[in-house]
Write a protein that holds these residues in place. Sequence first.
Motif, PDB file in Angstrom:
ATOM      1  N   LEU A 156       0.835  -1.203   0.000  1.00  0.00           N
ATOM      2  CA  LEU A 156       0.000   0.000   0.000  1.00  0.00           C
ATOM      3  C   LEU A 156       0.870   1.254   0.000  1.00  0.00           C
ATOM      4  N   LYS A 157       1.986   1.194   0.697  1.00  0.00           N
ATOM      5  CA  LYS A 157       2.914   2.329   0.751  1.00  0.00           C
ATOM      6  C   LYS A 157       3.399   2.674  -0.662  1.00  0.00           C
ATOM      7  N   LYS A 158       3.817   1.655  -1.409  1.00  0.00           N
ATOM      8  CA  LYS A 158       4.284   1.887  -2.782  1.00  0.00           C
ATOM      9  C   LYS A 158       3.142   2.381  -3.666  1.00  0.00           C
ATOM     10  N   PHE A 159       1.961   1.814  -3.474  1.00  0.00           N
ATOM     11  CA  PHE A 159       0.804   2.186  -4.292  1.00  0.00           C
ATOM     12  C   PHE A 159       0.458   3.663  -4.109  1.00  0.00           C
ATOM     13  N   LEU A 160       0.441   4.118  -2.855  1.00  0.00           N
ATOM     14  CA  LEU A 160       0.066   5.514  -2.582  1.00  0.00           C
ATOM     15  C   LEU A 160       1.161   6.485  -3.027  1.00  0.00           C
ATOM     16  N   LYS A 161       2.412   6.050  -2.993  1.00  0.00           N
ATOM     17  CA  LYS A 161       3.492   6.906  -3.492  1.00  0.00           C
ATOM     18  C   LYS A 161       3.281   7.216  -4.970  1.00  0.00           C
ATOM     19  N   ASN A 162       2.739   6.241  -5.707  1.00  0.00           N
ATOM     20  CA  ASN A 162       2.529   6.401  -7.148  1.00  0.00           C
ATOM     21  C   ASN A 162       1.105   6.845  -7.490  1.00  0.00           C
ATOM     22  N   TRP A 163       0.330   7.197  -6.459  1.00  0.00           N
ATOM     23  CA  TRP A 163      -1.077   7.576  -6.674  1.00  0.00           C
ATOM     24  C   TRP A 163      -1.167   8.830  -7.554  1.00  0.00           C
ATOM     25  N   ASP A 164      -1.970   8.738  -8.598  1.00  0.00           N
ATOM     26  CA  ASP A 164      -2.129   9.854  -9.528  1.00  0.00           C
ATOM     27  C   ASP A 164      -3.369  10.648  -9.142  1.00  0.00           C
ATOM     28  N   GLY A 165      -3.223  11.508  -8.175  1.00  0.00           N
ATOM     29  CA  GLY A 165      -4.348  12.288  -7.675  1.00  0.00           C
ATOM     30  C   GLY A 165      -4.046  12.770  -6.269  1.00  0.00           C
ATOM     31  N   ALA A 166      -5.044  13.344  -5.622  1.00  0.00           N
ATOM     32  CA  ALA A 166      -4.877  13.862  -4.261  1.00  0.00           C
ATOM     33  C   ALA A 166      -5.530  12.922  -3.260  1.00  0.00           C
ATOM     34  N   PHE A 167      -4.991  12.879  -2.050  1.00  0.00           N
ATOM     35  CA  PHE A 167      -5.650  12.121  -0.981  1.00  0.00           C
ATOM     36  C   PHE A 167      -5.372  12.775   0.359  1.00  0.00           C
ATOM     37  N   ILE A 168      -6.246  12.462   1.323  1.00  0.00           N
ATOM     38  CA  ILE A 168      -6.025  12.827   2.726  1.00  0.00           C
ATOM     39  C   ILE A 168      -5.971  11.529   3.511  1.00  0.00           C
ATOM     40  N   LEU A 169      -4.884  11.339   4.244  1.00  0.00           N
ATOM     41  CA  LEU A 169      -4.631  10.090   4.963  1.00  0.00           C
ATOM     42  C   LEU A 169      -4.605  10.319   6.466  1.00  0.00           C
ATOM     43  N   VAL A 170      -5.374   9.502   7.190  1.00  0.00           N
ATOM     44  CA  VAL A 170      -5.298   9.455   8.648  1.00  0.00           C
ATOM     45  C   VAL A 170      -4.766   8.081   9.030  1.00  0.00           C
ATOM     46  N   THR A 171      -3.680   8.043   9.789  1.00  0.00           N
ATOM     47  CA  THR A 171      -3.147   6.767  10.266  1.00  0.00           C
ATOM     48  C   THR A 171      -2.327   7.001  11.528  1.00  0.00           C
ATOM     49  N   HIS A 172      -2.293   5.985  12.405  1.00  0.00           N
ATOM     50  CA  HIS A 172      -1.467   6.073  13.612  1.00  0.00           C
ATOM     51  C   HIS A 172      -0.024   5.686  13.313  1.00  0.00           C
ATOM     52  N   ASP A 173       0.228   5.161  12.091  1.00  0.00           N
ATOM     53  CA  ASP A 173       1.557   4.677  11.719  1.00  0.00           C
ATOM     54  C   ASP A 173       2.388   5.842  11.168  1.00  0.00           C
ATOM     55  N   ARG A 174       3.221   6.407  12.029  1.00  0.00           N
ATOM     56  CA  ARG A 174       3.992   7.601  11.646  1.00  0.00           C
ATOM     57  C   ARG A 174       4.914   7.334  10.461  1.00  0.00           C
ATOM     58  N   SER A 175       5.670   6.220  10.484  1.00  0.00           N
ATOM     59  CA  SER A 175       6.627   5.946   9.421  1.00  0.00           C
ATOM     60  C   SER A 175       5.914   5.762   8.083  1.00  0.00           C
ATOM     61  N   PHE A 176       4.730   5.155   8.108  1.00  0.00           N
ATOM     62  CA  PHE A 176       3.931   4.983   6.891  1.00  0.00           C
ATOM     63  C   PHE A 176       3.576   6.346   6.307  1.00  0.00           C
ATOM     64  N   MET A 177       3.058   7.244   7.174  1.00  0.00           N
ATOM     65  CA  MET A 177       2.667   8.572   6.709  1.00  0.00           C
ATOM     66  C   MET A 177       3.866   9.366   6.200  1.00  0.00           C
ATOM     67  N   GLU A 178       4.974   9.298   6.918  1.00  0.00           N
ATOM     68  CA  GLU A 178       6.164  10.050   6.522  1.00  0.00           C
ATOM     69  C   GLU A 178       6.590   9.706   5.094  1.00  0.00           C
ATOM     70  N   GLU A 179       6.404   8.439   4.705  1.00  0.00           N
ATOM     71  CA  GLU A 179       6.894   7.988   3.406  1.00  0.00           C
ATOM     72  C   GLU A 179       5.967   8.327   2.246  1.00  0.00           C
ATOM     73  N   VAL A 180       4.666   8.517   2.503  1.00  0.00           N
ATOM     74  CA  VAL A 180       3.732   8.639   1.369  1.00  0.00           C
ATOM     75  C   VAL A 180       3.186  10.046   1.154  1.00  0.00           C
ATOM     76  N   VAL A 181       3.255  10.938   2.161  1.00  0.00           N
ATOM     77  CA  VAL A 181       2.598  12.242   2.006  1.00  0.00           C
ATOM     78  C   VAL A 181       3.565  13.301   1.477  1.00  0.00           C
ATOM     79  N   THR A 182       2.987  14.313   0.826  1.00  0.00           N
ATOM     80  CA  THR A 182       3.768  15.476   0.374  1.00  0.00           C
ATOM     81  C   THR A 182       3.515  16.683   1.282  1.00  0.00           C
ATOM     82  N   HIS A 183       2.353  16.703   1.961  1.00  0.00           N
ATOM     83  CA  HIS A 183       1.981  17.804   2.849  1.00  0.00           C
ATOM     84  C   HIS A 183       1.289  17.223   4.089  1.00  0.00           C
ATOM     85  N   THR A 184       1.235  18.019   5.146  1.00  0.00           N
ATOM     86  CA  THR A 184       0.576  17.583   6.380  1.00  0.00           C
ATOM     87  C   THR A 184      -0.366  18.662   6.881  1.00  0.00           C
TER      88      THR A 184
END
Length: 595
Positions: A156-184
């Motif tokens: 899922l981490k790789k999939f969201l990195k290549n996501w062609d569009g915008a998303f808002i992600l809520v997760t308790h997994d800090r390392s997961f979020m750090e790797e996939v988001v461009t803004h917070t």
Amino acid sequence: MLRIKNLNKSYGSRTLFRDVSVSIEDNEKIGLIGRNGSGKSTFLKMLLDRNQYQEIDCANTLLISSLEQNLNFTEPSLREQVCTSLGQESKHEEWRAETVLMGLGFSYDDLTKAPGEFSSGFQIRIRLAQALVQDSHLLFLDEPTNYLDITSLRWLKKFLKNWDGAFILVTHDRSFMEEVVTHTFAIHRQRVRKMKGGPQKIIDHIAMDEEIYEKTRQNQEKKQKKTKEFISRFRAGARSAGMVQSRIKALDKQGTHEKLEKIPDIAFRFHSEEFFGNNLMKAEGLTFGYTPEDILIEKFSLRIQPGEKIAVIGKNGKGKSTLLRMLAEQLEPNEGIIKKHVNAKIGYFGSDSKDKLLPSRTILEELRTLPNIKEQELRNLCGALLFSGDDSKKHIEKLSGGEKSRLCLGKVMLYTSHLLLLDEPTNHLDMESCDALTKSLQEYKGALIFVTHDENMIAKVATRLVVFDNNTVTIKDKTYSEFLATEGWSEEEDVQKETKKTSTNKEDYLRKKEQKKELNKVKNTQKKLGAEIEQLEAEQKNIPPLLQKAIEEKNEQEIKHFGGKIKTIAIKLQELYQKLESNIDKEAELEKALE
């Protein structure tokens, strides 16, 4: 894409949002962070119900999709169910649905099974798959990492990195979020702040801002105190009246910096006791299966020494929790023995611990059932776990999943131990709680065996690994980083193999898509050829009378002109007839290939 200006939201006397102004631009991948109860889910719900709020501005054509909480399965197979979420323009792209399902842990053989046959955890994955295949401009993902195992999380981490569009992600997994988001987006003190980068960057920025604010407030307070002392001292003097009035006016203009209310931090602390001996526990030849045909663990042995920290990792349903339950003497192995040192004190948090809480009790009443614990210790624990004051009187039936997890972990914290057995302790906790828990486990002096899919916790805490991978259980005397660098997950290769089965469908689809494009080109060419032939044939039909007239009038110039034109048209028509015949054959060939 979407603009929010001066948004406010309250529930009774409680204010969630105050004058929130923030924007979401095309292709921004946004992590939404905030403490439990800060309003993350409410914020997403308000965006979904955007038409009810004049403060939220976006185009009517903006398509927003989200992870459905209650999904009714209407189709007979898993593949068909997920394909219902494909957009109108993508309805033939079955391979997209299949690829997502493979990544989320389903096998190719699962695609024909009924959605209702899967466990509740895998049904949540079906909901996630349906959200991921939708053709939307903006995707909301509220805790999508729940119920995913490590290999699915990594996919899922790789999939969201290549996501062609915008998303808002809520997760308790800090390392997961750090790797996939461009803004917070950070919800803090009833406002939403936006910053480019991952969550840690904005958290550090907010902490720095508040430190500067507090120093400024303290300096202002000191200056105002001196000014007030001057006013008080010289107010009665006629000669100093002007200076006093000047300072009074200056004081009025300054206003005051209100002291920021302290936001309490959760405090996990597990108490250890020094152990004198080499072996806390020894498992020899453990074999377990719920049926003879379904053996989860076979002839597994493990020696647990004081102070070591072992992470039990792998895909769901392979036996990780079963192993912990056997070590905690909650479950008897089919074969093998577990030898625990006679003096060993063990603390256990099970994945089902929350289910054993009595709903009618309050938090304090539940804690009071524990033996040999003083009342003050219980109240101190409640405060450490953010159940201070009246919160400690809340009934368990009204607690969130995260609050129940904190309560169960608190029960383990009340006793000293030589060995902790923790099964999925991060489930339902927020990011701040996960960080605090990770730190407390790093500081714990006793031995630890824990099951988790939180790669950040595994990397920071574990010194050894028990790996459930590809239907085998092995012990790795290495850290998680060393494991990834030297071996990695063979089951990730299995996902790639399963996905290759869908790649044929993808290749077929893409080939047919190109064939359809080619067929359309052929048909358009035929129309042009037909129109050109029709025009030339009309010209050809009009020439003989004109030629006959030229002959009768013995006009050699026109006789030569019309004679040449007849010849030119005949040659051109012959070329066009050949092209048309070739196109008709190609059309028949393409239509046959598309059957």
